[in-house]
Design a protein around this motif. Structure first.
Motif, PDB file in Angstrom:
ATOM      1  N   ILE A  99       0.846  -1.207   0.000  1.00 30.64           N
ATOM      2  CA  ILE A  99       0.000   0.000   0.000  1.00 30.64           C
ATOM      3  C   ILE A  99       0.875   1.248   0.000  1.00 30.64           C
ATOM      4  N   ARG A 100       1.885   1.250   0.838  1.00 29.47           N
ATOM      5  CA  ARG A 100       2.770   2.417   0.932  1.00 29.47           C
ATOM      6  C   ARG A 100       3.582   2.625  -0.346  1.00 29.47           C
ATOM      7  N   GLU A 101       4.010   1.542  -0.958  1.00 26.67           N
ATOM      8  CA  GLU A 101       4.750   1.661  -2.218  1.00 26.67           C
ATOM      9  C   GLU A 101       3.840   2.236  -3.305  1.00 26.67           C
ATOM     10  N   LYS A 102       2.581   1.840  -3.304  1.00 27.21           N
ATOM     11  CA  LYS A 102       1.621   2.388  -4.267  1.00 27.21           C
ATOM     12  C   LYS A 102       1.469   3.889  -4.062  1.00 27.21           C
ATOM     13  N   HIS A 103       1.351   4.306  -2.824  1.00 27.08           N
ATOM     14  CA  HIS A 103       1.224   5.736  -2.535  1.00 27.08           C
ATOM     15  C   HIS A 103       2.477   6.490  -2.968  1.00 27.08           C
ATOM     16  N   SER A 104       3.638   5.921  -2.715  1.00 26.80           N
ATOM     17  CA  SER A 104       4.889   6.568  -3.127  1.00 26.80           C
ATOM     18  C   SER A 104       4.955   6.673  -4.646  1.00 26.80           C
ATOM     19  N   TYR A 105       4.589   5.602  -5.317  1.00 27.88           N
ATOM     20  CA  TYR A 105       4.584   5.607  -6.781  1.00 27.88           C
ATOM     21  C   TYR A 105       3.698   6.743  -7.303  1.00 27.88           C
ATOM     22  N   GLU A 106       2.498   6.842  -6.771  1.00 24.09           N
ATOM     23  CA  GLU A 106       1.552   7.866  -7.227  1.00 24.09           C
ATOM     24  C   GLU A 106       2.080   9.276  -6.970  1.00 24.09           C
ATOM     25  N   LEU A 107       2.668   9.485  -5.804  1.00 18.72           N
ATOM     26  CA  LEU A 107       3.208  10.804  -5.486  1.00 18.72           C
ATOM     27  C   LEU A 107       4.349  11.161  -6.427  1.00 18.72           C
ATOM     28  N   TYR A 108       5.300  10.250  -6.606  1.00 22.28           N
ATOM     29  CA  TYR A 108       6.445  10.539  -7.467  1.00 22.28           C
ATOM     30  C   TYR A 108       6.011  10.695  -8.922  1.00 22.28           C
ATOM     31  N   ASP A 109       4.958   9.993  -9.316  1.00 25.21           N
ATOM     32  CA  ASP A 109       4.427  10.158 -10.665  1.00 25.21           C
ATOM     33  C   ASP A 109       3.898  11.575 -10.842  1.00 25.21           C
ATOM     34  N   ARG A 110       3.133  12.058  -9.875  1.00 26.65           N
ATOM     35  CA  ARG A 110       2.603  13.431  -9.955  1.00 26.65           C
ATOM     36  C   ARG A 110       3.726  14.455 -10.009  1.00 26.65           C
ATOM     37  N   LEU A 111       4.721  14.280  -9.150  1.00 31.10           N
ATOM     38  CA  LEU A 111       5.826  15.236  -9.120  1.00 31.10           C
ATOM     39  C   LEU A 111       6.623  15.199 -10.420  1.00 31.10           C
ATOM     40  N   SER A 112       6.804  14.021 -10.996  1.00 35.24           N
ATOM     41  CA  SER A 112       7.555  13.926 -12.255  1.00 35.24           C
ATOM     42  C   SER A 112       6.812  14.623 -13.395  1.00 35.24           C
ATOM     43  N   GLN A 113       5.478  14.646 -13.319  1.00 25.14           N
ATOM     44  CA  GLN A 113       4.697  15.310 -14.359  1.00 25.14           C
ATOM     45  C   GLN A 113       4.714  16.828 -14.224  1.00 25.14           C
ATOM     46  N   ILE A 114       4.785  17.300 -12.984  1.00 31.73           N
ATOM     47  CA  ILE A 114       4.763  18.740 -12.734  1.00 31.73           C
ATOM     48  C   ILE A 114       6.121  19.376 -13.024  1.00 31.73           C
ATOM     49  N   LEU A 115       7.182  18.688 -12.640  1.00 29.01           N
ATOM     50  CA  LEU A 115       8.524  19.236 -12.797  1.00 29.01           C
ATOM     51  C   LEU A 115       9.055  18.987 -14.202  1.00 29.01           C
ATOM     52  N   SER A 116      10.171  19.628 -14.498  1.00 29.16           N
ATOM     53  CA  SER A 116      10.783  19.423 -15.809  1.00 29.16           C
ATOM     54  C   SER A 116      12.281  19.169 -15.633  1.00 29.16           C
ATOM     55  N   GLY A 117      12.906  18.771 -16.713  1.00 30.27           N
ATOM     56  CA  GLY A 117      14.348  18.572 -16.727  1.00 30.27           C
ATOM     57  C   GLY A 117      14.818  17.475 -15.792  1.00 30.27           C
ATOM     58  N   LEU A 119      15.001  17.349 -12.546  1.00 31.58           N
ATOM     59  CA  LEU A 119      14.140  17.079 -11.394  1.00 31.58           C
ATOM     60  C   LEU A 119      13.027  16.113 -11.774  1.00 31.58           C
ATOM     61  N   SER A 120      12.450  16.310 -12.926  1.00 27.72           N
ATOM     62  CA  SER A 120      11.426  15.378 -13.412  1.00 27.72           C
ATOM     63  C   SER A 120      12.025  13.986 -13.569  1.00 27.72           C
ATOM     64  N   ASP A 121      13.230  13.927 -14.120  1.00 32.99           N
ATOM     65  CA  ASP A 121      13.900  12.642 -14.324  1.00 32.99           C
ATOM     66  C   ASP A 121      14.171  11.924 -13.006  1.00 32.99           C
ATOM     67  N   ILE A 122      14.543  12.682 -11.976  1.00 28.09           N
ATOM     68  CA  ILE A 122      14.804  12.075 -10.662  1.00 28.09           C
ATOM     69  C   ILE A 122      13.528  11.452 -10.115  1.00 28.09           C
ATOM     70  N   PHE A 123      12.419  12.183 -10.203  1.00 30.32           N
ATOM     71  CA  PHE A 123      11.165  11.643  -9.692  1.00 30.32           C
ATOM     72  C   PHE A 123      10.640  10.494 -10.560  1.00 30.32           C
ATOM     73  N   LYS A 124      10.910  10.525 -11.856  1.00 32.06           N
ATOM     74  CA  LYS A 124      10.553   9.378 -12.717  1.00 32.06           C
ATOM     75  C   LYS A 124      11.343   8.146 -12.289  1.00 32.06           C
ATOM     76  N   MET A 125      12.623   8.339 -12.004  1.00 35.37           N
ATOM     77  CA  MET A 125      13.457   7.229 -11.568  1.00 35.37           C
ATOM     78  C   MET A 125      12.947   6.671 -10.232  1.00 35.37           C
ATOM     79  N   MET A 126      12.634   7.565  -9.298  1.00 32.60           N
ATOM     80  CA  MET A 126      12.134   7.121  -8.005  1.00 32.60           C
ATOM     81  C   MET A 126      10.775   6.429  -8.163  1.00 32.60           C
ATOM     82  N   ARG A 127       9.959   6.934  -9.075  1.00 34.28           N
ATOM     83  CA  ARG A 127       8.656   6.310  -9.370  1.00 34.28           C
ATOM     84  C   ARG A 127       8.862   4.877  -9.853  1.00 34.28           C
ATOM     85  N   GLN A 128       9.790   4.698 -10.766  1.00 40.04           N
ATOM     86  CA  GLN A 128      10.069   3.363 -11.300  1.00 40.04           C
ATOM     87  C   GLN A 128      10.627   2.442 -10.218  1.00 40.04           C
TER      88      GLN A 128
END
Length: 146
Positions: A99-117, A119-128
């Motif tokens: 459950i917690r991993e799902k929540h983390s995935y969703e949060l990092y997905d949102r942040l990766s979409q909002i940010l660019s460059g 920073l977006s790549d870091i959150f995409k990596m953390m999402r994955q």
């Protein structure tokens, strides 16, 4: 919620997952020793995530980014309402961690979409990485029944 509160909340949740995986190591030692290394790896991953977010906080990395414009609309409630887990056994622990991993995935997905460059790549990596954690947890869950 302001940016500092957001980052501190993420740090807290990453630390909670770290603690959950350290508890998983203990449970596995007695219940299924073959899982100990998996939980050590998962704990290490969460610790690395925590340190990444701590560096964002210390260095004001997200200050002035698009995240500020979206703080109120990020819908972060599920992620930050996770309370301290008190699993009774390895099975409960894995289900809670999923459950917690799902929540983390969703949060990092949102942040990766909002940010660019980068920073977006870091959150995409953390999402994955959160997705990989969930996959590993599902495999561990299946091992319990064997």
């Amino acid at each position: 919620m302001n940016l500092e509160e957001l980052l501190k909340s993420i740090i807290h949740q990453e630390n909670e997952l770290y603690n959950l995986y350290k508890l998983g190591e203990t449970f596995a030692t007695y219940e299924l020793p073959s899982m100990v290394e998996h939980f050590k790896w998962l704990a290490g991953e969460e610790l690395r995530h925590k340190r990444t977010i701590e560096s964002f906080l210390e260095e004001d990395t997200l200050k002035g980014t698009a995240v500020i414009d979206y703080l109120d609309s990020l819908s972060l409630e599920p992620y930050f309402k996770d309370e301290r887990a008190e699993p009774a056994d390895l099975e409960d622990l894995i289900l809670e961690a999923l459950i917690r991993e799902k929540h983390s995935y969703e949060l990092y997905d949102r942040l990766s979409q909002i940010l660019s460059g980068s920073l977006s790549d870091i959150f995409k990596m953390m999402r994955q990485e959160e997705l990989k954690h969930a996959y590993r947890l599902k495999i561990l869950y299946e091992m319990i029944g064997e």
